[in-house]
Design a protein around this motif. Structure first.
Motif, PDB file in Angstrom:
ATOM      1  N   UNK A  98      44.797  42.305  46.107  1.00 36.27           N
ATOM      2  CA  UNK A  98      45.929  43.163  45.734  1.00 36.27           C
ATOM      3  C   UNK A  98      47.056  42.264  45.266  1.00 36.27           C
ATOM      4  N   UNK A  99      47.720  42.681  44.191  1.00 30.86           N
ATOM      5  CA  UNK A  99      48.852  41.907  43.676  1.00 30.86           C
ATOM      6  C   UNK A  99      49.645  42.764  42.700  1.00 30.86           C
ATOM      7  N   UNK A 100      50.938  42.458  42.562  1.00 26.79           N
ATOM      8  CA  UNK A 100      51.702  43.103  41.486  1.00 26.79           C
ATOM      9  C   UNK A 100      51.237  42.558  40.142  1.00 26.79           C
ATOM     10  N   UNK A 101      51.420  43.330  39.088  1.00 30.29           N
ATOM     11  CA  UNK A 101      50.979  42.935  37.749  1.00 30.29           C
ATOM     12  C   UNK A 101      51.474  41.542  37.377  1.00 30.29           C
ATOM     13  N   UNK A 102      52.734  41.249  37.665  1.00 32.13           N
ATOM     14  CA  UNK A 102      53.331  39.969  37.282  1.00 32.13           C
ATOM     15  C   UNK A 102      52.709  38.757  37.937  1.00 32.13           C
ATOM     16  N   UNK A 103      51.926  38.958  38.986  1.00 27.67           N
ATOM     17  CA  UNK A 103      51.292  37.839  39.685  1.00 27.67           C
ATOM     18  C   UNK A 103      49.809  37.701  39.373  1.00 27.67           C
ATOM     19  N   UNK A 104      49.293  38.573  38.519  1.00 32.15           N
ATOM     20  CA  UNK A 104      47.864  38.538  38.204  1.00 32.15           C
ATOM     21  C   UNK A 104      47.542  37.489  37.154  1.00 32.15           C
ATOM     22  N   UNK A 105      46.409  36.837  37.336  1.00 32.72           N
ATOM     23  CA  UNK A 105      45.860  35.988  36.297  1.00 32.72           C
ATOM     24  C   UNK A 105      45.629  36.882  35.079  1.00 32.72           C
ATOM     25  N   UNK A 106      46.009  36.451  33.879  1.00 34.77           N
ATOM     26  CA  UNK A 106      45.845  37.307  32.691  1.00 34.77           C
ATOM     27  C   UNK A 106      44.421  37.797  32.471  1.00 34.77           C
ATOM     28  N   UNK A 107      43.420  36.997  32.797  1.00 34.27           N
ATOM     29  CA  UNK A 107      42.036  37.430  32.598  1.00 34.27           C
ATOM     30  C   UNK A 107      41.632  38.510  33.602  1.00 34.27           C
ATOM     31  N   UNK A 108      42.171  38.447  34.810  1.00 33.37           N
ATOM     32  CA  UNK A 108      41.913  39.492  35.805  1.00 33.37           C
ATOM     33  C   UNK A 108      42.589  40.785  35.362  1.00 33.37           C
ATOM     34  N   UNK A 109      43.845  40.687  34.927  1.00 36.96           N
ATOM     35  CA  UNK A 109      44.553  41.869  34.451  1.00 36.96           C
ATOM     36  C   UNK A 109      43.800  42.497  33.281  1.00 36.96           C
TER      37      UNK A 109
END
Length: 145
Positions: free
Chosen positions: A6-17
């Motif tokens: 679980x994470x906020x969008x701003x903390x996600x690795x771009x490939x995971x997002x």
């Protein structure tokens, strides 16, 4: 068993997002044939979390988002499971994790009507009349605690 995150969008690795958004688009826009604004702005609201489960190869198996509707209410939405992972239990694991992250807050969701029984098995109760969104019948539900 999936590895849950679980994470906020701003903390996600771009490939995971990218993989999460691709899965949501594949399920809700392509598979369900609903042209609607998948990126609705709620993913980036303060306190919003994206949850996902992945396998040992780090492939996204399922995802959902947990939003803050009010100080005492959390909303589960955008629950999606990859076609190859359906029936594996990853969606139930993610919903359970979202409930855990919600703490003592009330938990609500709008379920596609054909999934009402599945959500009831997870402890949710219908909390209002059925409605149609994007040509799909939905029911509002609330976690019975």
């Amino acid at each position: 068993m999936a590895t849950l995150h679980a994470a906020p969008v701003g903390e996600l690795d771009p490939l995971v997002l990218y993989a999460i958004l691709r899965l949501r688009t594949d399920v809700f826009v392509v598979e369900q044939e609903c042209a609607y604004p998948e990126l609705d702005g709620r993913d980036v609201e303060p306190g919003a979390l994206l949850l996902w489960g992945e396998d040992g190869a780090r492939r996204i198996l399922g995802t959902l988002r947990l939003l803050i509707d009010s100080p005492d209410v959390r909303r589960i939405g955008r629950v999606a499971t990859a076609a190859h992972a359906r029936g594996s239990g990853v969606a139930a694991e993610l919903v359970g994790y979202a409930i855990e992250l919600a703490g003592g807050a009330e938990v609500v969701l709008d379920a596609q009507a054909h999934l009402r029984g599945w959500y009831q098995k997870l402890g949710f109760l219908v909390d209002g009349p059925e409605f149609v969104e994007d040509d799909i019948p939905h029911v509002p539900m609330r976690l019975n605690r």
